[in-house]
Scaffold this motif. Structure first.
Motif, short mmCIF file in Angstrom:
data_model
loop_
_atom_site.label_atom_id
_atom_site.label_comp_id
_atom_site.label_asym_id
_atom_site.label_seq_id
_atom_site.Cartn_x
_atom_site.Cartn_y
_atom_site.Cartn_z
N GLY A 59 -4.85 4.38 9.49
CA GLY A 59 -4.57 4.62 8.08
C GLY A 59 -3.72 3.53 7.47
O GLY A 59 -3.99 3.07 6.35
N ILE A 60 -2.70 3.08 8.19
CA ILE A 60 -1.85 1.98 7.70
C ILE A 60 -2.72 0.76 7.43
O ILE A 60 -2.64 0.13 6.37
N ILE A 61 -3.56 0.43 8.40
CA ILE A 61 -4.43 -0.75 8.27
C ILE A 61 -5.36 -0.60 7.07
O ILE A 61 -5.51 -1.52 6.26
N ARG A 62 -5.98 0.57 6.95
CA ARG A 62 -6.91 0.81 5.84
C ARG A 62 -6.21 0.69 4.49
O ARG A 62 -6.72 0.02 3.58
N PHE A 63 -5.03 1.30 4.35
CA PHE A 63 -4.34 1.24 3.06
C PHE A 63 -3.84 -0.16 2.74
O PHE A 63 -3.85 -0.57 1.58
N TYR A 115 -2.49 -3.80 -10.25
CA TYR A 115 -1.17 -3.59 -9.68
C TYR A 115 -0.83 -2.10 -9.49
O TYR A 115 -0.06 -1.76 -8.59
N VAL A 116 -1.40 -1.25 -10.32
CA VAL A 116 -1.17 0.19 -10.16
C VAL A 116 -1.80 0.65 -8.85
O VAL A 116 -1.17 1.36 -8.05
N GLU A 117 -3.03 0.22 -8.59
CA GLU A 117 -3.72 0.60 -7.35
C GLU A 117 -3.05 -0.05 -6.14
O GLU A 117 -2.90 0.58 -5.09
N THR A 118 -2.62 -1.30 -6.29
CA THR A 118 -1.90 -1.99 -5.21
C THR A 118 -0.66 -1.18 -4.81
O THR A 118 -0.44 -0.91 -3.63
N ASN A 119 0.11 -0.80 -5.80
CA ASN A 119 1.31 -0.02 -5.56
C ASN A 119 0.98 1.30 -4.86
O ASN A 119 1.64 1.67 -3.89
N ALA A 120 -0.05 1.98 -5.33
CA ALA A 120 -0.42 3.28 -4.75
C ALA A 120 -0.82 3.13 -3.28
O ALA A 120 -0.41 3.95 -2.43
N LYS A 121 -1.57 2.10 -2.96
CA LYS A 121 -2.03 1.90 -1.58
C LYS A 121 -0.88 1.49 -0.67
O LYS A 121 -0.79 1.94 0.48
N PHE A 177 1.16 -6.28 12.56
CA PHE A 177 1.96 -5.37 13.39
C PHE A 177 1.21 -4.06 13.62
O PHE A 177 1.19 -3.54 14.74
N ALA A 178 0.61 -3.54 12.56
CA ALA A 178 -0.12 -2.26 12.68
C ALA A 178 -1.31 -2.39 13.61
O ALA A 178 -1.58 -1.50 14.42
N VAL A 179 -2.02 -3.51 13.53
CA VAL A 179 -3.16 -3.74 14.43
C VAL A 179 -2.68 -3.83 15.87
O VAL A 179 -3.28 -3.22 16.77
#
Length: 134
Positions: free
Chosen positions: A33-37, A50-56, A110-112
């Motif tokens: 999930g971290i990787i996907r977001f 930027y709104v979507e960037t922030n949300a992800k 790091f997440a990978v």
């Protein structure tokens, strides 16, 4: 949680996968999930959304926070993981403020690594369990 009758087949499959997963498999799902977001944040950032960037980025931060909260601090490895998660969180905040894809790539790396290491450890444990049963 919604009733399964209101879910489309994919949503129902996903919900069932989560509900039937072992704690170890859930950790793997969280890393994914971290990787996907982060990937979705990078795509949104490239589109200057930027709104979507922030949300992800916030979704990735939420997962990392959840991982931090579930650590058993009686183990040294948990203390090391906590410090790594804390660093990842701070870097995601930096990436969000600076709108910096390179920082997102760093945290994604790091997440990978965590996901791949966890997956390998899970595989080794399963092999050992099957070897003792068979």
């Amino acid at each position: 949680m919604r009733g399964c009758e209101s879910l489309n087949p994919y949503q129902q499959y996903k919900e069932n996968a989560i509900l039937t997963a072992s704690p170890e498999e859930l950790v793997l799902m969280l890393y994914n999930g971290i990787i996907r977001f982060i990937d979705e944040a990078k795509t949104a950032l490239q589109k200057k959304d930027y709104v979507e960037t922030n949300a992800k980025i916030q979704r990735a931060q939420d997962i990392i926070t959840e991982l931090m909260l579930t650590l058993d601090m009686n183990y040294d490895i948990s203390k090391n993981l906590y410090n790594l998660y804390d660093y990842m969180l701070r870097r995601l905040i930096d990436a969000n403020v600076k709108k910096d894809i390179e920082i997102l790539d760093e945290v994604r790396g790091f997440a990978v690594d965590l996901r791949d290491t966890w997956s390998l450890a899970l595989q080794k444990v399963r092999e050992k369990v099957y070897a003792t049963k068979g």
